[in-house]
Write an enzyme that holds these catalytic residues in place. Structure first.
Site, short mmCIF file in Angstrom:
data_model
loop_
_atom_site.label_atom_id
_atom_site.label_comp_id
_atom_site.label_asym_id
_atom_site.label_seq_id
_atom_site.Cartn_x
_atom_site.Cartn_y
_atom_site.Cartn_z
N ASP A 114 15.36 -33.50 6.78
CA ASP A 114 14.79 -34.01 5.53
C ASP A 114 13.87 -35.22 5.68
O ASP A 114 13.97 -36.19 4.91
CB ASP A 114 15.93 -34.35 4.55
CG ASP A 114 16.77 -33.16 4.16
OD1 ASP A 114 16.52 -32.05 4.68
OD2 ASP A 114 17.70 -33.31 3.34
N ASP A 139 15.06 -30.55 1.89
CA ASP A 139 15.72 -30.48 0.60
C ASP A 139 14.69 -29.85 -0.33
O ASP A 139 13.53 -30.27 -0.35
CB ASP A 139 16.02 -31.94 0.19
CG ASP A 139 17.32 -32.13 -0.53
OD1 ASP A 139 18.26 -31.33 -0.33
OD2 ASP A 139 17.41 -33.10 -1.32
N HIS A 167 14.58 -28.50 -4.09
CA HIS A 167 15.28 -28.29 -5.36
C HIS A 167 14.38 -27.71 -6.44
O HIS A 167 13.19 -28.00 -6.48
CB HIS A 167 15.81 -29.63 -5.89
CG HIS A 167 16.83 -30.27 -5.00
ND1 HIS A 167 18.04 -29.69 -4.71
CD2 HIS A 167 16.82 -31.46 -4.35
CE1 HIS A 167 18.74 -30.50 -3.92
NE2 HIS A 167 18.02 -31.58 -3.67
N HIS A 212 14.34 -35.55 -7.06
CA HIS A 212 13.67 -35.70 -5.76
C HIS A 212 13.47 -34.32 -5.13
O HIS A 212 14.19 -33.37 -5.45
CB HIS A 212 14.52 -36.56 -4.81
CG HIS A 212 15.87 -35.93 -4.53
ND1 HIS A 212 16.94 -36.10 -5.36
CD2 HIS A 212 16.28 -35.09 -3.55
CE1 HIS A 212 17.97 -35.40 -4.89
NE2 HIS A 212 17.59 -34.77 -3.80
N LYS A 223 17.03 -26.08 1.78
CA LYS A 223 18.37 -26.11 1.20
C LYS A 223 18.35 -26.61 -0.23
O LYS A 223 17.51 -27.41 -0.60
CB LYS A 223 19.33 -26.93 2.07
CG LYS A 223 18.78 -28.23 2.54
CD LYS A 223 19.64 -28.84 3.64
CE LYS A 223 19.15 -30.24 3.90
NZ LYS A 223 19.13 -31.12 2.73
N CYS A 235 22.74 -36.31 4.06
CA CYS A 235 22.50 -35.02 4.70
C CYS A 235 22.72 -35.03 6.21
O CYS A 235 23.17 -34.04 6.77
CB CYS A 235 21.10 -34.52 4.34
SG CYS A 235 21.03 -34.02 2.60
#
Ligand code: VGL
Ligand code: ZN
Length: 197
Positions: A15, A58, A60, A77, A102, A150
């Site tokens: 990340d 990451d 989302h 974020h 993810k 993470c």
């Protein structure tokens, strides 16, 4: 002593995205930008000896119970396809290296190995373990952000799955949402058998 690499080791670059690693990011991890030079140093070393390098992101959706706006823990974020979700422009990129996304379905995606539905607690695996097993990887070196979120979750999963694990301390930083989170994460990682360098 510096971390060593070999073809049965994978470097997991967790990340290193603008939202975490850039001072203007939405969830800037203090000193995250300063860790990038150390992350790049590890990438170059790993590359030299043919170790596997995996980047995670990451990733989302705009609305997810992961975010405070929907009752969760974190400011918005790493919304997929935004600047904040891009890997930091200073990050050394290895072409053809696998990337793991993810949290794509609105889950919490803390570990690079698994995602978790924040409402039901249901867990699901990412492709990472399969990729590592296919390549006969026996050891992982973990760098990136955030040390207490993470990176921590990834290290604990890797140890649980039977990989030898190392964390390179100058190539990570804690977000310290609660004071002391970073130190607690270090203790838990050590207790799980991970070595810090
Ligand atoms: C992370 C908080 C929320 C991380 C991801 O990459 O460490 N932290 N989502
Ligand atoms: Zn997140």
């Amino acid at each position: 002593m510096a971390t060593t690499y070999d073809p049965r080791t994978a470097l997991l670059v967790v990340d290193v995205q603008h939202d975490f690693a850039h001072p203007e990011g939405n969830l800037y991890v203090p000193g995250g930008d300063e860790a990038i030079a150390a992350v790049n140093r590890e990438i170059v070393r790993a590359r030299e000896v043919g170790a596997t390098i995996v980047y995670t992101q990451d990733w989302h959706p705009q609305r997810t119970p992961h975010f405070t706006t929907d009752g969760g823990t974190w400011p918005v974020h790493c919304v997929r396809d935004t600047w904040g979700a891009q890997l930091h422009e200073a990050l050394e990129m290895i072409e053809d290296a696998p990337r793991i996304y993810k949290g794509t379905g609105g889950e919490d995606g803390y570990s690079a190995f698994s995602v978790r539905d924040p409402e039901t607690g249901a867990e699901d695996a990412t492709e990472l373990e399969r990729i590592l097993r296919e390549r006969d990887i026996e050891r992982v070196v973990v760098v990136g952000l955030a040390q207490d979120v993470c990176v921590h979750a990834t290290v604990l999963d890797a140890a649980r799955l039977g990989f030898a694990v190392e964390v390179v301390l100058d190539a990570t930083r804690p977000v310290d949402l609660q004071p002391g989170d970073g130190d607690r994460a270090l203790e838990e990682m050590a207790a799980a058998g991970a070595h810090a360098r």
